[in-house]
Scaffold this motif. Structure first.
Motif, PDB file in Angstrom:
ATOM      1  N   LEU A  40       9.938 -14.978  43.153  1.00 22.97           N
ATOM      2  CA  LEU A  40       9.267 -13.788  42.618  1.00 22.97           C
ATOM      3  C   LEU A  40       7.961 -14.146  41.907  1.00 22.97           C
ATOM      4  CD1 LEU A  40      12.458 -11.920  41.344  1.00 22.97           C
ATOM      5  CD2 LEU A  40      11.250 -11.659  43.518  1.00 22.97           C
ATOM      6  N   HIS A  41       7.296 -15.197  42.403  1.00 24.51           N
ATOM      7  CA  HIS A  41       6.000 -15.575  41.818  1.00 24.51           C
ATOM      8  C   HIS A  41       5.228 -16.410  42.841  1.00 24.51           C
ATOM      9  CE1 HIS A  41       3.745 -16.905  37.916  1.00 24.51           C
ATOM     10  NE2 HIS A  41       2.942 -16.963  38.968  1.00 24.51           N
ATOM     11  N   ALA A  42       4.198 -15.812  43.441  1.00 22.64           N
ATOM     12  CA  ALA A  42       3.397 -16.546  44.430  1.00 22.64           C
ATOM     13  C   ALA A  42       2.024 -15.895  44.580  1.00 22.64           C
ATOM     14  CB  ALA A  42       4.114 -16.562  45.785  1.00 22.64           C
ATOM     15  N   HIS A  43       1.068 -16.726  45.003  1.00 19.70           N
ATOM     16  CA  HIS A  43      -0.338 -16.285  45.098  1.00 19.70           C
ATOM     17  C   HIS A  43      -0.882 -16.386  46.520  1.00 19.70           C
ATOM     18  CE1 HIS A  43      -0.764 -16.092  40.733  1.00 19.70           C
ATOM     19  NE2 HIS A  43       0.092 -17.104  40.745  1.00 19.70           N
TER      20      HIS A  43
ATOM     21  N   THR B 290       2.483 -12.006  43.668  1.00 25.39           N
ATOM     22  CA  THR B 290       2.045 -11.772  42.279  1.00 25.39           C
ATOM     23  C   THR B 290       0.657 -12.359  42.062  1.00 25.39           C
ATOM     24  OG1 THR B 290       3.105 -13.835  41.568  1.00 25.39           O
ATOM     25  CG2 THR B 290       4.423 -11.819  41.362  1.00 25.39           C
ATOM     26  N   ASP B 291      -0.336 -11.812  42.738  1.00 29.80           N
ATOM     27  CA  ASP B 291      -1.685 -12.342  42.558  1.00 29.80           C
ATOM     28  C   ASP B 291      -2.194 -12.090  41.139  1.00 29.80           C
ATOM     29  OD1 ASP B 291      -2.714 -13.692  44.889  1.00 29.80           O
ATOM     30  OD2 ASP B 291      -2.371 -11.804  45.956  1.00 29.80           O
ATOM     31  N   HIS B 292      -3.089 -12.953  40.684  1.00 30.25           N
ATOM     32  CA  HIS B 292      -3.690 -12.791  39.358  1.00 30.25           C
ATOM     33  C   HIS B 292      -4.527 -11.519  39.312  1.00 30.25           C
ATOM     34  CE1 HIS B 292      -2.773 -16.926  38.080  1.00 30.25           C
ATOM     35  NE2 HIS B 292      -3.244 -17.367  39.221  1.00 30.25           N
ATOM     36  N   ASP B 293      -4.210 -10.644  38.369  1.00 32.69           N
ATOM     37  CA  ASP B 293      -5.066  -9.500  38.013  1.00 32.69           C
ATOM     38  C   ASP B 293      -5.497  -8.651  39.206  1.00 32.69           C
ATOM     39  OD1 ASP B 293      -4.973 -10.663  35.438  1.00 32.69           O
ATOM     40  OD2 ASP B 293      -6.721 -11.902  35.866  1.00 32.69           O
ATOM     41  N   GLU B 294      -4.678  -8.606  40.247  1.00 30.53           N
ATOM     42  CA  GLU B 294      -5.131  -7.932  41.482  1.00 30.53           C
ATOM     43  C   GLU B 294      -3.928  -7.528  42.339  1.00 30.53           C
ATOM     44  OE1 GLU B 294      -7.002  -6.162  43.405  1.00 30.53           O
ATOM     45  OE2 GLU B 294      -8.740  -7.502  43.645  1.00 30.53           O
ATOM     46  N   VAL B 295      -4.010  -6.316  42.908  1.00 26.61           N
ATOM     47  CA  VAL B 295      -2.922  -5.834  43.773  1.00 26.61           C
ATOM     48  C   VAL B 295      -3.390  -5.592  45.211  1.00 26.61           C
ATOM     49  CG1 VAL B 295      -1.493  -4.828  41.942  1.00 26.61           C
ATOM     50  CG2 VAL B 295      -3.355  -3.468  42.943  1.00 26.61           C
ATOM     51  N   ALA B 296      -4.584  -6.064  45.539  1.00 24.52           N
ATOM     52  CA  ALA B 296      -5.167  -5.756  46.851  1.00 24.52           C
ATOM     53  C   ALA B 296      -4.418  -6.379  48.026  1.00 24.52           C
ATOM     54  CB  ALA B 296      -6.643  -6.183  46.886  1.00 24.52           C
TER      55      ALA B 296
ATOM     56  N   VAL C  25       2.353  -8.462  40.324  1.00 19.85           N
ATOM     57  CA  VAL C  25       1.019  -8.832  39.839  1.00 19.85           C
ATOM     58  C   VAL C  25       1.230  -9.794  38.676  1.00 19.85           C
ATOM     59  CG1 VAL C  25       0.899  -6.898  38.164  1.00 19.85           C
ATOM     60  CG2 VAL C  25      -1.231  -7.879  39.098  1.00 19.85           C
ATOM     61  N   GLU C  26       0.277 -10.692  38.446  1.00 20.90           N
ATOM     62  CA  GLU C  26       0.342 -11.586  37.279  1.00 20.90           C
ATOM     63  C   GLU C  26      -0.882 -11.307  36.414  1.00 20.90           C
ATOM     64  OE1 GLU C  26       0.254 -15.857  38.061  1.00 20.90           O
ATOM     65  OE2 GLU C  26       1.092 -16.285  36.076  1.00 20.90           O
TER      66      GLU C  26
ATOM     67  N   VAL D  70       1.621 -12.590  32.177  1.00 19.13           N
ATOM     68  CA  VAL D  70       2.737 -11.642  32.268  1.00 19.13           C
ATOM     69  C   VAL D  70       2.817 -11.134  33.704  1.00 19.13           C
ATOM     70  CG1 VAL D  70       3.686  -9.441  31.477  1.00 19.13           C
ATOM     71  CG2 VAL D  70       2.500 -10.942  29.855  1.00 19.13           C
ATOM     72  N   VAL D  71       3.950 -11.355  34.326  1.00 20.77           N
ATOM     73  CA  VAL D  71       4.162 -10.874  35.695  1.00 20.77           C
ATOM     74  C   VAL D  71       4.761  -9.469  35.637  1.00 20.77           C
ATOM     75  CG1 VAL D  71       5.646 -11.213  37.740  1.00 20.77           C
ATOM     76  CG2 VAL D  71       4.359 -13.145  36.783  1.00 20.77           C
ATOM     77  N   GLY D  72       4.236  -8.578  36.460  1.00 20.28           N
ATOM     78  CA  GLY D  72       4.823  -7.247  36.616  1.00 20.28           C
ATOM     79  C   GLY D  72       5.500  -7.189  37.978  1.00 20.28           C
ATOM     80  N   LEU D  73       6.779  -6.831  37.991  1.00 15.19           N
ATOM     81  CA  LEU D  73       7.518  -6.757  39.268  1.00 15.19           C
ATOM     82  C   LEU D  73       7.943  -5.322  39.545  1.00 15.19           C
ATOM     83  CD1 LEU D  73       9.912  -9.850  38.966  1.00 15.19           C
ATOM     84  CD2 LEU D  73       7.791  -9.696  40.304  1.00 15.19           C
ATOM     85  N   GLY D  74       7.933  -4.953  40.804  1.00 17.78           N
ATOM     86  CA  GLY D  74       8.351  -3.602  41.174  1.00 17.78           C
ATOM     87  C   GLY D  74       7.334  -2.553  40.768  1.00 17.78           C
ATOM     88  N   ILE D  75       6.090  -2.967  40.712  1.00 19.58           N
ATOM     89  CA  ILE D  75       5.011  -2.041  40.315  1.00 19.58           C
ATOM     90  C   ILE D  75       4.597  -1.165  41.487  1.00 19.58           C
ATOM     91  CG2 ILE D  75       3.986  -3.400  38.435  1.00 19.58           C
ATOM     92  CD1 ILE D  75       2.050  -4.220  41.067  1.00 19.58           C
ATOM     93  N   ASP D  76       4.061   0.002  41.148  1.00 18.95           N
ATOM     94  CA  ASP D  76       3.415   0.839  42.154  1.00 18.95           C
ATOM     95  C   ASP D  76       1.937   0.436  42.180  1.00 18.95           C
ATOM     96  OD1 ASP D  76       2.118   2.731  43.624  1.00 18.95           O
ATOM     97  OD2 ASP D  76       2.584   4.414  42.291  1.00 18.95           O
ATOM     98  N   PRO D  77       1.500  -0.224  43.268  1.00 16.18           N
ATOM     99  CA  PRO D  77       0.123  -0.735  43.282  1.00 16.18           C
ATOM    100  C   PRO D  77      -0.927   0.378  43.301  1.00 16.18           C
ATOM    101  CG  PRO D  77       1.152  -1.034  45.434  1.00 16.18           C
ATOM    102  CD  PRO D  77       2.220  -0.507  44.512  1.00 16.18           C
ATOM    103  N   ARG D  78      -0.498   1.617  43.487  1.00 18.15           N
ATOM    104  CA  ARG D  78      -1.449   2.739  43.498  1.00 18.15           C
ATOM    105  C   ARG D  78      -1.592   3.410  42.141  1.00 18.15           C
ATOM    106  NH1 ARG D  78       0.069   1.740  48.095  1.00 18.15           N
ATOM    107  NH2 ARG D  78      -1.445   1.690  49.796  1.00 18.15           N
ATOM    108  N   ASN D  79      -0.797   2.976  41.187  1.00 20.70           N
ATOM    109  CA  ASN D  79      -0.856   3.617  39.873  1.00 20.70           C
ATOM    110  C   ASN D  79      -2.251   3.447  39.241  1.00 20.70           C
ATOM    111  OD1 ASN D  79      -0.497   3.045  36.702  1.00 20.70           O
ATOM    112  ND2 ASN D  79       0.813   4.722  37.387  1.00 20.70           N
TER     113      ASN D  79
END
Ligand code: AMP
Ligand code: MN
Ligand code: MN
Ligand code: MN
Length: 282
Positions: free
Chosen positions: A11-14, A42-48, A68-69, A81-90
């Motif tokens: 649950l942590h990869a770039h 979990t890319d740094h500061d980015e959900v693209a 995301v991280e 801080v890693v966020g898991l299960g996020i809605d990338p469109r929020n």
């Protein structure tokens, strides 16, 4: 019988969307080949990269978690801080990440100037060659350039000689606050995970203060199994997770073949006493 904690979760990869070397699609395929059973990008500061990764995971039937991280400054130090299960469109999360990314280019130019002063010219342009996302220039990209130049043997050496506090190429930077990061993750419906806790230069007291503040702001989990944790660290953060009521996460922090400490899905399983963070993901 297989215990819940024995799932091979990574649950942590770039990907190339931040400072990894594989595009999201290839990263997901590699995770499946390595036996990963639940995977998060979990890319740094980015959900693209999330849409591409999710589509690739769906194609091959690999359960996928959007992540995301987020880079945070706490007590004058960088914490992830890693966020898991996020809605990338929020929108709240997206706006927050735009804000966190915004300082990276200027910081990178300053790093270029600092390295030039240390006798290494052309580092900004050199680092840019390794960048997959123009909004996301990271120290890792500079590290790859310095290895290419022959200044150091590998990226680890670059960090210890040039890119950490007190070294000639280091430029201090102010990231998001812990409260902001947790708010954005919460707004996006995600679970906040304190990443690689052994990596911070904190005393035991400071680490406990961080964990307490993280919990009080809604933080719900901590990485117990991660590539830089030895058996002692796993024990220590198992105790901390139980003490604070955190769920536990497990991730390689993979950045690319040949560069990372651990291969995807090869960091081990969580101690059975812990609640896996995937039980908190809906
Ligand atoms: P940045 O967000 O630009 O400050 O870069 C942070 C990234 O640098 C981390 O996510 C790691 O990928 C990498 N990094 C940090 N410290 C080290 C280290 N000692 N060795 C190798 N890579 C590191
Ligand atoms: Mn990184
Ligand atoms: Mn990190
Ligand atoms: Mn990471």
């Amino acid at each position: 019988m297989k215990l819940a904690t024995e799932l091979n979760a990574d649950l942590h990869a770039h990907s190339t969307v931040s400072d990894g070397t594989l595009p999201p699609r290839e990263l997901v395929r590699r995770a499946a080949v390595q036996g990963v059973e639940l995977f998060a990008l979990t890319d740094h500061d980015e959900v693209a990269g999330i849409d591409e990764a999710a589509a690739a995971a769906a194609e091959i039937g690999l359960p996928f978690v959007a992540g995301v991280e987020i880079s945070v400054t706490w007590a004058g130090r960088t914490v992830h801080v890693v966020g898991l299960g996020i809605d990338p469109r929020n929108e709240s999360l997206r706006q927050g990440l735009v804000q966190v990314r915004s300082g990276r280019t200027v910081r990178a130019m300053q790093m270029g100037e600092e390295l030039a002063r240390a006798g290494i010219g052309g580092a900004f342009d050199g680092a840019l060659k390794y960048v997959g996302n123009p909004e996301l220039i990271s120290r890792t990209h500079f590290a790859r350039f310095l290895v290419e130049r022959g200044v150091c043997r590998d990226t680890r050496e670059v960090f210890s000689r040039y890119l950490v506090e007190g070294k000639p190429g280091y430029v201090p930077h102010r990231w998001a606050s812990l409260a902001q990061a947790l708010r954005w993750i919460g707004d996006a419906g995600g679970v906040a995970v304190l990443a690689h806790p052994a990596r911070y230069p904190f005393s035991e007291n400071e680490l406990w203060a961080l964990a307490a503040e993280f919990r009080d702001l809604g933080g719900a989990a901590i990485e117990v199994v991660t590539s830089n944790h030895g058996a002692g660290d796993v024990q220590r953060f198992t105790d901390l997770a139980l003490e604070f009521g955190f769920a536990a996460s497990c991730g390689s922090d993979f950045h690319g073949p040949g560069e990372s400490q651990a291969e995807l899905g090869r960091v081990g399983v969580l101690p059975y006493r812990l609640t896996p963070v995937w039980h908190r993901l809906v």
